[in-house]
Structure formats: C-alpha cells, structure tokens
Enzyme design. Sequence first.
Site, PDB file in Angstrom:
ATOM      1  CE  LYS A   1      -7.386   2.067   2.983  1.00 15.92           C
ATOM      2  NZ  LYS A   1      -7.167   0.733   3.560  1.00 15.92           N
TER       3      LYS A   1
ATOM      4  CG  ASP B   1      -3.257  -0.414  -2.094  1.00 13.88           C
ATOM      5  OD1 ASP B   1      -3.022   0.731  -1.660  1.00 13.88           O
ATOM      6  OD2 ASP B   1      -3.907  -1.254  -1.450  1.00 13.88           O
TER       7      ASP B   1
ATOM      8  CB  SER C   1      -0.961  -0.043   1.182  1.00 15.18           C
ATOM      9  OG  SER C   1      -1.891   0.982   1.070  1.00 15.18           O
ATOM     10  CG  HIS C   2       0.692   3.591   3.538  1.00 13.05           C
ATOM     11  ND1 HIS C   2      -0.099   2.496   3.815  1.00 13.05           N
ATOM     12  CD2 HIS C   2       1.370   3.857   4.665  1.00 13.05           C
ATOM     13  CE1 HIS C   2       0.098   2.138   5.075  1.00 13.05           C
ATOM     14  NE2 HIS C   2       0.986   2.951   5.618  1.00 13.05           N
TER      15      HIS C   2
ATOM     16  CG  ASP D   1      -2.982   3.990  -1.224  1.00 11.49           C
ATOM     17  OD1 ASP D   1      -3.730   3.871  -2.211  1.00 11.49           O
ATOM     18  OD2 ASP D   1      -3.002   3.185  -0.275  1.00 11.49           O
TER      19      ASP D   1
ATOM     20  CG  ASP E   1      -6.398   1.039  -0.489  1.00 15.25           C
ATOM     21  OD1 ASP E   1      -5.441   1.834  -0.573  1.00 15.25           O
ATOM     22  OD2 ASP E   1      -6.393   0.044   0.265  1.00 15.25           O
ATOM     23  NE  ARG E   2      -3.924   4.231   3.186  1.00  9.34           N
ATOM     24  CZ  ARG E   2      -3.148   4.394   4.237  1.00  9.34           C
ATOM     25  NH1 ARG E   2      -2.585   5.570   4.458  1.00  9.34           N
ATOM     26  NH2 ARG E   2      -2.924   3.408   5.064  1.00  9.34           N
TER      27      ARG E   2
HETATM   28  C1  VG1 Z   1      -3.032   1.982   8.395  1.00 12.37           C
HETATM   29  C2  VG1 Z   1      -4.177   2.946   8.606  1.00 12.37           C
HETATM   30  C3  VG1 Z   1      -5.506   2.221   8.543  1.00 12.37           C
HETATM   31  C4  VG1 Z   1      -5.613   1.484   7.207  1.00 12.37           C
HETATM   32  C5  VG1 Z   1      -4.430   0.566   7.036  1.00 12.37           C
HETATM   33  C6  VG1 Z   1      -4.403  -0.118   5.691  1.00 12.37           C
HETATM   34  O1  VG1 Z   1      -3.017   1.026   9.433  1.00 12.37           O
HETATM   35  O2  VG1 Z   1      -4.042   3.613   9.831  1.00 12.37           O
HETATM   36  O3  VG1 Z   1      -6.549   3.152   8.703  1.00 12.37           O
HETATM   37  O4  VG1 Z   1      -6.798   0.731   7.142  1.00 12.37           O
HETATM   38  O5  VG1 Z   1      -3.214   1.307   7.153  1.00 12.37           O
HETATM   39  O6  VG1 Z   1      -4.435   0.818   4.648  1.00 12.37           O
HETATM   40  P1  VG1 Z   1      -2.032   1.116  10.690  1.00 12.37           P
HETATM   41  O7  VG1 Z   1      -2.225  -0.155  11.463  1.00 12.37           O
HETATM   42  O8  VG1 Z   1      -0.663   1.327  10.143  1.00 12.37           O
HETATM   43  O9  VG1 Z   1      -2.455   2.331  11.456  1.00 12.37           O
HETATM   44  V1  VG1 Z   1      -3.715   0.471   3.189  1.00 12.37           V
HETATM   45  O10 VG1 Z   1      -4.211   1.644   2.112  1.00 12.37           O
HETATM   46  O11 VG1 Z   1      -2.081   0.585   3.725  1.00 12.37           O
HETATM   47  O12 VG1 Z   1      -4.050  -1.076   2.820  1.00 12.37           O
HETATM   48 CO    CO Z   2      -3.678   1.354   0.270  1.00 12.46          CO
END
Ligand code: VG1
Ligand code: CO
Length: 579
Positions: free
Chosen positions: A390, A291, A118-119, A289, A293-294
């Site tokens: 998302k 992937d 993801s990010h 981001d 989804d954000r």
């Molecule tokens: C983070 C975010 C959370 C989100 C998750 C996955 O998790 O805070 O809100 O759902 O990433 O997003 P954490 O445990 O690091 O706070 V994604 O777009 O990285 O799949």
């Molecule tokens: Co993501």
Amino acid sequence: IPLQVLTVPTAPYPDQRPGTSGLRKRVFVFQSRRNYLHNFIQSIFSSIDLRDRQGSTVVVGGDGRFFNQTAIEVIVQMAAANGVGRLIIGHNGIMSTPAISCVIRKYKAIGGIILTASHNPGGPDGDFGIKFNTADGGPAKEGVTNKIFQISRTMEEFAICPRLRVDLTTLGRQTFDLENKFKPFTVEIVDSVESYANLLRNIFDFALLKELLSGKNHIKLRLDGMHGVVGPYVRRIMCEELGCPANSAINCVPMEDFGGQHPDPNLTYAADLVDSMRDGQCDFGAAFDGDGDRSMILGKHGFFVTPSDSVAVIADNIFCIPYFQHTGVRGFARSMPTSAALDRVAKATKIELYETPTGWKFFGNLMDAGRLSLCGEESFGTGGDHIREKDGLWAVLAWLSILATRRQSVEDILKDHWLKYGRNYFTRYDYENVDIDAACEMMEDLELMIADKAFVKQRFAVEDKIYQVEKADTFEYTDPVDSTISRNQGLRIIFSDGSRIIYRLSGTGSDGATVRIYIDSYEREHIFEDTQATLAPLATIALKISQLHHRTGRSGPSKRRYISCQKLPFSNVFLFCFF
Ligand code: VG1
Ligand code: CO
C-alpha cells in the site's frame, strides 16, 4: 585481511510468529532477550533456498524508529555471512515501505527486510518490528512466514560477520572481502527518494499536479508526516518538485519516537491535523503512518474521507491517473472488513471485484496474475499494482489527480459519489491491549453462537429498527490464483439489509490482544447523516451479542475522543472519533 565469518550457537524462541505484517514486539524484547533479533534474521535467511540466496541482492531499510540503526548493523553482518552478494540500503538506513517495494523490483532483489512496526508507537518504550518482503516486492505470503516461524522454533545457530562495519551515511558502494569467499560482499547506500519519485513520475501527470499545487489558482495543502519516514518523500516530491510551500509539510522530520505520538493516520491519532484544518485555510490535508504506506485524506475544514470511500472514489475516477490509461483496469479488490463502496463501482463498471482477508499480502498474487489494478483496506491503506505494498503518497497523488481533473473540492467529489452510488456508512471500534484469554474466549463463544443454525434468521430490535440475520460465518479465503486456503479471517454477521458486523483479532499488536469490531451499512437515500448515529443500533447489537464490555472490563473503545457534533460543519464527521 578478509573478514571472519562465525557460526554462533543460540537457543530458539517460541514466539517469533509473524503477524498480519511481520514480527512486532516491544523494543525491550529485542534488547533484553539474547539474540532475539539474530534468531529472527537467521530464520528469514534460512527460509530462502541457499541457491537463491548465494550472491543475491537484498534490500534493507526502515522507518527510522528507535533500534532501526542497531538492527541494520546486525542485518548487514548476517547478510554477508549468509551468502547474500549485495545489500541495497536506504540512506541512513531509512526507507519507506512503498519505496522498499519499488527498490526490490527495480534491482531485481530476492527480497527486502523492512524495519518497522508501522503505526505502532516507537521509542525505547515503544514497538519495533521486522517485515520480510519477497522478490515481487510484496509482504511474504503465509507459506513463507510459516516457514520462517517453523525455523525460528528450532534455531540452534546463526552465521555472522562480526567485524563488518558499514557506513550508512555515505551514498555509494562499499565492498568487503570475506574469508573463503571469491567475490567481495557489496553494500550500496541509495537515495530511495529518487527511485520512488521516479516511479511516481511515470504514474501521474506531474505537470498537471504542479499546476494544481503551485499554478495560478493553486490549492493549499497540509501534509502531516507524523514524524515518520514519509517526511523526506513529502519534502522532495510535494514541495521541491510539485511546488507546495515548505510550511505545508508538517512533522516531516523523522524521529526515533515519532515525537511520542502514535504514527497512525486516523481521526484519533491525527486529530491535530483535523483540528488545524477546521479554519478552512487549506483545501486538502493528509497524514501518513510511520512507514509511509497508509494515509488519511481530508478535504477543506477537515472533511473526512473514509478509506473505504477513498478507494471507491479513486476507482470511479481511475482514468484521471495516466498510468491506468496505459495499463487499463484489470480488477478491484478490498479486504473483507472494508465497506462495499468499491463493490458498487465494480458492478457499475463491470470490473471484477475480489474480497480478500486483512493484510496486503493477499493482493499480490492477483496483481502478479494481471487480475488486479487497484485495491484498499479500511485501515487507511490504498494502492495500485505499480508496487506490491500500500502506498500513502500514491493515494494522495491519486486524489490530487482527481481534484485537478474535475476541478471540484474533496467534499463535492465525495457527495457526488454518494448521490451516484448511495453511501456505505462505516466505523471501526478498537479495544487495544485487552486480556488475551478474554478476547479469545469471546471469539470462540461468538463462533459457536453464529455457527448454530438457529442464529440465522434471528432478529434483533434496537429502538425502532429490526435487523434479521441473513448469513453468519467465519471468513475463509481461497486464493483464486494458487488456491491456497486461509481460514479464520474474522467473524461476519450479515443482515438482510446488507449491513454487517465483523469481529476480528488484530495481528499487529505487541501487547495483549486488540479486538476490532467493524460495522457498516448501506443507505441509498439518507446519505448525509451522521455516521455514529446511523450505525448506533448495529453497534448496540455488536456489543450485546459479544458481551465485549462485560468480558474485557472495558466501557468503550480505546482512545475515545469526543467531538461535539455542533462544532463540526459536516455530517460525516463522527460523534465519537475512532474514525
Ligand atoms: C492492521 C490493519 C490491516 C493492515 C495491517 C498492516 O492489521 O487492520 O488492514 O494491513 O495492520 O498495516 P491488524 O491485524 O492489526 O488488523 V501496516 O501499515 O501496520 O504495515
Ligand atoms: Co504502515
């Protein structure tokens, strides 16, 4: 000649526990530890009952980061050997997370494997990750991820078809004969952009959006793909179909290392977009981001919409989206650390509001039970019940639908919202890569401190403000649908004026620990103040009681970026730019 299926002995790893959303590790972990990838993939397949797996359909795709391709080749060989009948794979192995959720549902697959961290940054020195989504299209729930983890800890062998080679570049069907199998194994390479675009066409009024984006008095957009997976989706949907000029899509070529950047759409990592919006040439901006989804939503001059406000504004204007005119609105939800802006809309519209732990997997049951239509997280994730993830582009189209209907600017829409409901100021401080023991000790000590009865009613004075603790606890969630209990979902301190301080350890990092502190407060009258200044007293309290700096040896949150307030035309752009 039919392809051979082999059973290969292996040794288990103790650290393959999926986090908030899948397993995330540094690329070198996958590359250097023998069968690290194979073990985890086998754990996923073994977690599915053989009867469900035999002849089933599974979807595979990723955000195109380094190791994506290598992983897909292995997954194809292992899926065939594990009895999967058909694999649906994104063209060139690439598919955004929301598109995979859509495709799982469309093809009635038993699940999907998403290759993304993801990010988190990518490239050979960055992170790689694997998420598993189930038949509903959503991230596997804790019951499933716990099972995967248990299996991974005792893994002794995996099944693989080592000579199977698939061509990811050609759309269409490829079949393979396997030894001792009656039916051939099929791979279908699909154009996921088309399936996903089709879904969006049935949700939004594309004619209206086209008029807004390319009609007579059209507005100007700047969309930053951050070299993640969303680029091809932005180009096809926003440019080709809705008529945005090609130069409004920037960084829209997916790259294995995201151009060396964090593909994280917030004011820190998408600062270039914010800067480039300053000149006022564009009316609307968004960044996505890795992937897809954000997304981060910006108005003219880089006017920033917090994700907590974003979901509240969409909720308040929900009937600007045709989909909801048809389905009606069943409920709203937000993750616990997300500000309560959405709660105010829910209350005013008499719609049920759910507060869930962090992570999209907690929304799925409510959606499946027909109790939830729209939800969001403070981390730039927003979405509806059209899929079970998302959805970054969906959020952009939701905002554009509101703009098209109300014919107002992003800033005016937000200011109207604050005037109507009051404003929830919100900020988050991230301390990345801190010592795990120091972070855990801090959380344990805090937990003990707030559990003490004397903590409630305690008063904290900062400058001329006094805050009195009203409630303090460890957030625990009981799923309203299946009654599953999720404990330890963050520490909350709630003050008598409703302001909150929340401490959580992230579940998506790959190195050390990430401490997150979330701070929010509600103001009915003073709605145009500076966020960091407004929240400064609470931030002081948050740091003081946790002794975070002392314990971690840090002097401030990660990647602090100073923006002089005078340069900014708007009061909601922060002094310190975390977001
Ligand atoms: C983070 C975010 C959370 C989100 C998750 C996955 O998790 O805070 O809100 O759902 O990433 O997003 P954490 O445990 O690091 O706070 V994604 O777009 O990285 O799949
Ligand atoms: Co993501």
